[in-house]
Design an enzyme around this catalytic site. Sequence first.
Site, PDB file in Angstrom:
ATOM      1  N   CYS A 117      40.540  41.597  45.539  1.00 29.77           N
ATOM      2  CA  CYS A 117      39.784  41.218  44.353  1.00 29.77           C
ATOM      3  C   CYS A 117      38.503  42.002  44.153  1.00 29.77           C
ATOM      4  O   CYS A 117      38.239  42.502  43.057  1.00 29.77           O
ATOM      5  CB  CYS A 117      39.511  39.724  44.363  1.00 29.77           C
ATOM      6  SG  CYS A 117      38.595  39.173  45.802  1.00 29.77           S
ATOM      7  N   HIS A 140      36.829  34.656  45.648  1.00 24.61           N
ATOM      8  CA  HIS A 140      37.400  35.585  44.682  1.00 24.61           C
ATOM      9  C   HIS A 140      36.273  36.268  43.924  1.00 24.61           C
ATOM     10  O   HIS A 140      35.143  35.786  43.890  1.00 24.61           O
ATOM     11  CB  HIS A 140      38.309  34.803  43.718  1.00 24.61           C
ATOM     12  CG  HIS A 140      39.165  35.669  42.858  1.00 24.61           C
ATOM     13  ND1 HIS A 140      39.964  36.654  43.369  1.00 24.61           N
ATOM     14  CD2 HIS A 140      39.362  35.663  41.525  1.00 24.61           C
ATOM     15  CE1 HIS A 140      40.620  37.243  42.371  1.00 24.61           C
ATOM     16  NE2 HIS A 140      40.263  36.661  41.235  1.00 24.61           N
ATOM     17  N   ASP A 194      40.336  39.170  34.664  1.00 19.86           N
ATOM     18  CA  ASP A 194      40.556  39.222  36.110  1.00 19.86           C
ATOM     19  C   ASP A 194      41.491  40.372  36.417  1.00 19.86           C
ATOM     20  O   ASP A 194      42.706  40.226  36.308  1.00 19.86           O
ATOM     21  CB  ASP A 194      41.138  37.899  36.597  1.00 19.86           C
ATOM     22  CG  ASP A 194      41.113  37.815  38.127  1.00 19.86           C
ATOM     23  OD1 ASP A 194      40.891  38.865  38.764  1.00 19.86           O
ATOM     24  OD2 ASP A 194      41.319  36.718  38.658  1.00 19.86           O
TER      25      ASP A 194
END
Lengths: 673, 302
Positions: A419, A463, A479
């Site tokens: 991430c 995250h 994202d």
Amino acid sequence: MTSQLKLQPNQFTIHWLLISLGITFTLFLFHLSNWVPASFAVFALWRYLIAKNNWPYPKLWLRLPLTFAGGITVLVTYGSLFGRDASVALLAVMIAMKLLETRTKRDFIVMVLLSYFFTVNILLFTQAIWVCLAILFALFGLTACLISASRQSASSKHPATWRVEAKLAGKLLMQATPIMLVLFVLFPRIPGPIWGIPQDAYRGMSGLSDSMEPGSINQLSLSSKVAFRAEFKSTIPANNQLYWRGPVLWHQEGRRWTMTSDKINLPTESLETFGETSNYIITLEPHNRNWLLMLDLQDTNPPDTLPEDATIKHDRQVVSKQPVRTRIRYEGRAYLQYKLASKLGDHERSLALQLIEDENPKTRQLANTWVNQQKSHVEIIQAALIMFRDQPFIYTLAPPLLGNQPVDDFLFNTKRGFCEHYASSFVYLMRAAGVPARIVTGYQGGELNPSGNYLIIRQSDAHAWAEVWLQDQGWVRVDPTSAVAPSRIESGISTALSDSDLLPLLSRQDYPMLKKLYLNWDAVNNGWNQWVLGYDQQKQLALLKSLLHRDIAWADIGLILMAVIIVLMLLISYILLRNTVVITDPVKKAYLKFLKKLSHVGVNKFQHEGVIDFGKRAAQQLPKHSSEIEVISALYSSIQYAKPTTTKTKENRIDNHAALQLLKQLIKKLTLT
Amino acid sequence: MKNITDEIIAKANEIILGKELQIKLALACLLAKGHLLIEDLPGMGKTTLAHTLAQVLGLQFQRVQFTSDLLPADVLGVSVYDRNTANFKFHPGPVFTNVLLADEINRATPKTQSALLEVMEEAQVTIDASTYALPQPFFVIATQNPSSQIGTFALPESQLDRFLMRITLNYPDTASERKLLQSNGGRDQLKKISAAIDHKQLQSLQTASQEIYVSDSLLDYLQGILQYSRQSSHFNAGLSPRAGLGLKQSAQAWAMLAGRDHVIPEDVQAILPSVAGHRLVSNSTFSSNSEHIAQLLKAVAV
């Protein structure tokens, strides 16, 4: 007295001490340097052998250097003798060595008292339910040791057995339980920890940091420690909606991203909300930072919907005034649909476009091509996401190291990361293409525990994602990780990784039984956290209010506690004073009734007076009833002292039973005037 | 059983006037197979009591007046060379009897005292490697004079312990004394009275006494007394286990004299001063032993 204190305790005393200290040191195994419990093992074994084989105790010339060596080793290990870890370690080592000079009753008493204190110290490190249970066992052992040490000199009439000692210790602890409960419920609570714990106590707490460098979240991903638990009042939103907002990172410097400085005073971004709210309660584990994790995006209208002592930053991150050092509980209310910051001020825009010059030339070049193609901001975002999806980017928790131009290296060379690599390179790319963007860190998803119907969010759910600002839409969450590994967002980290990747055991999907067991255990733990550890001033006041049906001031709790304790004491002393001797023998009971009747008319039996003698005296004083009194006395005397008429025990009983019935009848009939 | 004992007591009462309690105690002591020590001033009837008991119980009676030059052989007997048989022949001493009255036992030297006390314990005499059994039953009734202690050897506690009971006779009450003065004294009448029982009956009485029932409750009380005597600060040393056993046996005999088949605490209380009095040594020189024993009785709950 002195001679008594010098007596040698029996063999059980040392066993009790070693066992209970063994339990305590096992608990400390996870919190102190390994050599501390190891040294206990050595000294305990030594002391055990001394007791078993009658070895001599070590002399002073051996104990003195040992003591200094222990102190110095603590100093070397922890760099200090103060602070939580160092002082507890010092205490532990000294207690372990004190075993070698614990031989008389006095020594044992000192040792047990020290050990009580030492055992409770584990609570400075952890308050987990199983630790508390283990502490009970240690306290039981210590109490038994204290009993054992005190008993042996008291009388030789009762031979020492560990059973008797264990029984008495258990009884004492049982008797202490109501007092413990009263104190737990009524002892006035102070918000926060009761006493200041040294700073190093929070060292072990993990959580999101205020900056991000590729690799930092990686540390969290490998930890299955619980970050927080969330209980939803309504239905739980879908997994891809569960973005728990933490620090927002604006400032890029090399591979490092940091938050905006607190000195910059920016207005809070405006918020328009749509649709339903999602209400939930979070129990946050202490992480020694200020952030309060909130579901995107927390409603601030009216402002009191924020947790107590919390403020909101300009980028909508919720922070508390004090670092979170105890487990706290707060409510949140989120809108899943919203429009954040319809207008972007100049200052914010410059912050959201900030990049260090002359780095990552390839990335800048790619961004420039998109700008030159006259693409809109939306198209640029899509182009980037398409790039992540179509090119062979791989989601892994073990990415290769990046070179001096980290974004270039990642985008065009290694293409492996997780991430934070994707979020940081995406934001970099956006900023290079003139799209205002920022990184948001926090947690994503969570695991539903069906046993308690709440979400468990672990450190491994940490995250990072991106937010880009678009005209008319405000800050929009993008994202980039989901473009690479959609399953990471849809169903959790474990599915996004290949099997060869390291992952905490409990985050894995296999072992369903183990998983279920774990979830049940977590539900128990959650209850413990909520109702025992989380029993704070607020809950205490609420409980008392519901019990007493009126508002209770904090100071009143102390008075209530005192009142309850005084009532308890009076009750206990009444019971103790009243029943000096409990008589269970029915024959004696009946006779006592007889004595009571006589004493009402002023005829009292001396304790040393024989039954028949007393009967004669009473008959003389009460000539009217002389025959009844003498018959009763004779009957009682013969039940008490005469040989049962038959030898078979069974018939005996009947015989005595008949006599007892007769005695009872006679006594009942007796009315003295 | 009660008839027999009542008869014995009644007969003895005819000789020794107004001393029923002492007679009963002495009888209980003998029924419990214990030796008796009578401590009193001269002329109080010590010897008469001993003699009467022997007579009434149909026992052979011997009397030894203890003096400082009395030797063990004078009591136990001696082996003399017999020229006819060319052997030593044993001439039994006065100890070979049923009832031995050891008058003024504290006048003899410790050597003689201990010779007698050994016989009391073993009920046999050993001289020159030969052992001679004493006739059964065998009682020693010893007397001692408490006031004139010049030239006496007081019995140490360890030897006092051999006597089951110690009693005192005291002065008679006026009525009894008047009666005594009207007669010619008990000694004359002694010849007139006949034995109430024979050896066999005596032995069966002793056996019956041992079979008097002692309940657990009574043993609790008895142990309470023993415990108290050991913990009390009034006494130098508590009652020994032998004293405890003596208490029990005496109480049994006392219960039998009262015609009961079981012992009650009152029995223990009745015999306690006689059984414990000479075994407990008071700490204080100011208060008498009997006061402390009364206190002991009061302190222990029935």
